[in-house]
Design a protein around this motif. Structure first.
Motif, PDB file in Angstrom:
ATOM      1  N   ASP A  29       0.869  -1.230  -0.087  1.00  0.00           N
ATOM      2  CA  ASP A  29      -0.105  -0.025  -0.127  1.00  0.00           C
ATOM      3  C   ASP A  29       0.872   1.256   0.137  1.00  0.00           C
ATOM      4  O   ASP A  29       2.017   1.267  -0.590  1.00  0.00           O
ATOM      5  CB  ASP A  29      -1.185  -0.010   1.200  1.00  0.00           C
ATOM      6  CG  ASP A  29      -2.274   0.640   1.059  1.00  0.00           C
ATOM      7  OD1 ASP A  29      -2.289   1.858   0.710  1.00  0.00           O
ATOM      8  OD2 ASP A  29      -3.446  -0.007   0.938  1.00  0.00           O
ATOM      9  N   SER A  30       0.374   2.007   0.651  1.00  0.00           N
ATOM     10  CA  SER A  30       1.085   3.421   0.440  1.00  0.00           C
ATOM     11  C   SER A  30       2.168   3.627   1.857  1.00  0.00           C
ATOM     12  O   SER A  30       2.543   4.723   2.203  1.00  0.00           O
ATOM     13  CB  SER A  30       0.019   4.589   0.962  1.00  0.00           C
ATOM     14  OG  SER A  30      -0.722   4.535   2.209  1.00  0.00           O
ATOM     15  N   ASP A  40       4.093   7.204   5.566  1.00  0.00           N
ATOM     16  CA  ASP A  40       2.818   7.032   4.860  1.00  0.00           C
ATOM     17  C   ASP A  40       2.111   8.385   4.882  1.00  0.00           C
ATOM     18  O   ASP A  40       1.610   8.669   5.905  1.00  0.00           O
ATOM     19  CB  ASP A  40       1.914   5.844   5.844  1.00  0.00           C
ATOM     20  CG  ASP A  40       0.685   5.805   4.909  1.00  0.00           C
ATOM     21  OD1 ASP A  40       0.390   6.299   3.776  1.00  0.00           O
ATOM     22  OD2 ASP A  40      -0.268   4.987   5.649  1.00  0.00           O
ATOM     23  N   HIS A  47      -3.311   5.697   4.142  1.00  0.00           N
ATOM     24  CA  HIS A  47      -4.234   4.427   3.744  1.00  0.00           C
ATOM     25  C   HIS A  47      -3.547   3.186   4.193  1.00  0.00           C
ATOM     26  O   HIS A  47      -4.287   2.220   4.806  1.00  0.00           O
ATOM     27  CB  HIS A  47      -4.339   4.471   2.152  1.00  0.00           C
ATOM     28  CG  HIS A  47      -5.464   3.387   1.535  1.00  0.00           C
ATOM     29  ND1 HIS A  47      -5.005   2.282   1.267  1.00  0.00           N
ATOM     30  CD2 HIS A  47      -6.719   3.561   1.804  1.00  0.00           C
ATOM     31  CE1 HIS A  47      -6.161   1.526   1.039  1.00  0.00           C
ATOM     32  NE2 HIS A  47      -7.191   2.381   1.186  1.00  0.00           N
ATOM     33  N   GLY A  48      -2.413   3.004   4.018  1.00  0.00           N
ATOM     34  CA  GLY A  48      -1.690   1.744   4.267  1.00  0.00           C
ATOM     35  C   GLY A  48      -1.566   1.687   5.826  1.00  0.00           C
ATOM     36  O   GLY A  48      -1.772   0.316   6.204  1.00  0.00           O
ATOM     37  N   VAL A  58      -5.142   0.376   6.572  1.00  0.00           N
ATOM     38  CA  VAL A  58      -5.366  -1.087   6.160  1.00  0.00           C
ATOM     39  C   VAL A  58      -4.489  -2.123   7.137  1.00  0.00           C
ATOM     40  O   VAL A  58      -5.121  -3.036   7.531  1.00  0.00           O
ATOM     41  CB  VAL A  58      -4.968  -1.289   4.940  1.00  0.00           C
ATOM     42  CG1 VAL A  58      -4.807  -2.520   4.449  1.00  0.00           C
ATOM     43  CG2 VAL A  58      -5.683  -0.558   3.916  1.00  0.00           C
ATOM     44  N   LYS A  71       5.800  -0.507   0.717  1.00  0.00           N
ATOM     45  CA  LYS A  71       5.251   1.054   0.353  1.00  0.00           C
ATOM     46  C   LYS A  71       5.692   0.882  -1.125  1.00  0.00           C
ATOM     47  O   LYS A  71       6.952   0.872  -1.593  1.00  0.00           O
ATOM     48  CB  LYS A  71       5.849   2.038   1.145  1.00  0.00           C
ATOM     49  CG  LYS A  71       5.581   3.358   0.323  1.00  0.00           C
ATOM     50  CD  LYS A  71       5.971   4.627   1.019  1.00  0.00           C
ATOM     51  CE  LYS A  71       5.504   5.948   0.743  1.00  0.00           C
ATOM     52  NZ  LYS A  71       6.101   7.150   1.646  1.00  0.00           N
ATOM     53  N   SER A  75      -5.058  -3.941  -1.288  1.00  0.00           N
ATOM     54  CA  SER A  75      -6.280  -3.166  -1.521  1.00  0.00           C
ATOM     55  C   SER A  75      -5.932  -2.036  -2.045  1.00  0.00           C
ATOM     56  O   SER A  75      -6.778  -1.020  -2.407  1.00  0.00           O
ATOM     57  CB  SER A  75      -6.873  -2.677   0.073  1.00  0.00           C
ATOM     58  OG  SER A  75      -5.955  -1.987   0.940  1.00  0.00           O
ATOM     59  N   PHE A  76      -4.543  -1.585  -2.430  1.00  0.00           N
ATOM     60  CA  PHE A  76      -4.268  -0.472  -3.267  1.00  0.00           C
ATOM     61  C   PHE A  76      -3.484  -1.156  -4.520  1.00  0.00           C
ATOM     62  O   PHE A  76      -2.466  -1.385  -4.704  1.00  0.00           O
ATOM     63  CB  PHE A  76      -2.876  -0.120  -2.480  1.00  0.00           C
ATOM     64  CG  PHE A  76      -2.449   1.295  -3.105  1.00  0.00           C
ATOM     65  CD1 PHE A  76      -3.163   2.465  -3.143  1.00  0.00           C
ATOM     66  CD2 PHE A  76      -1.160   1.626  -3.474  1.00  0.00           C
ATOM     67  CE1 PHE A  76      -2.929   3.693  -3.631  1.00  0.00           C
ATOM     68  CE2 PHE A  76      -0.637   2.664  -3.861  1.00  0.00           C
ATOM     69  CZ  PHE A  76      -1.573   3.595  -4.127  1.00  0.00           C
TER      70      PHE A  76
END
Length: 191
Positions: free
Chosen positions: A30-31, A100, A104-105, A108, A134, A172-173
């Motif tokens: 994710d982020s 981050d 979002h990361g 999650v 990331k 999810s990203f």
């Protein structure tokens, strides 16, 4: 994540009934993650085994290297993260400069495996170890590139195999590149 007894995660999935994710790895692509939060720690320190920030540039002078077998980003292990957590706030991000920016990361990861030590909030697998990737700078439309996701999956599988631990992956990203019939590069890798 959810307050105890509230929304979304059944008691069995939120650590009740002995199901905590202990002995397992939850990977989040994710982020990034706010590794400073208590939600990702236990009494021995960080529960983040590895944090691979694909957006950072390797720097030999600072001891910043990509993971073995990869040419991009910088990998931080649990020891480096714990050292950063013990350092003062100013030194912390010089030691592990991964952030981050969107949050979002972090959100999650907290839903999947958050475990605030005060017990008020918990994720689905609060005893699991974390492996965070990331994802690199986004392609068109702010979506990660398929190759970044494929590298992340290869990395996570290699780490889980080396550690001999089961792995659950949260992705999810993602992106919407390629076919949507299971024949895209990413779908074939995941299969």
């Amino acid at each position: 994540y959810f307050p105890e007894g509230g929304g979304g995660v059944s008691p069995a999935g939120s650590g009740g009934g002995g199901l905590t994710g202990q002995g397992c790895i939850v990977a989040v692509f994710d982020s990034g993650i706010d590794y400073t939060l208590p939600d990702f720690r236990n009494r021995a320190g960080s529960r983040i085994l590895y944090l691979w920030d694909q957006t950072l540039t390797p720097d030999e002078e600072r001891g910043f290297y990509p993971p073995e077998g990869f040419a991009v980003g910088v990998e931080f292990d649990r020891a480096a993260i714990n050292a950063a957590l013990e350092a003062g706030e100013t030194e912390r991000f010089a030691m592990v400069p991964s952030m981050d920016v969107s949050g979002h990361g972090t959100a999650v990861a907290a839903i999947a495996a958050g475990s605030n030590m005060d017990g008020r909030y918990t994720g689905a697998a609060p005893g699991a170890w974390l492996l965070i990737v990331k994802l690199g700078k986004a392609g068109s439309g702010s979506w990660p590139r398929t190759t970044q996701l494929m590298r992340a999956m290869t990395y996570a599988l290699n780490k889980a195999q080396a550690l001999g631990m089961p792995l659950a992956v949260n992705l999810s990203f993602g992106n919407n590149y390629g076919a949507h019939d299971g024949s895209s590069l990413l779908a074939r890798l995941l299969n």
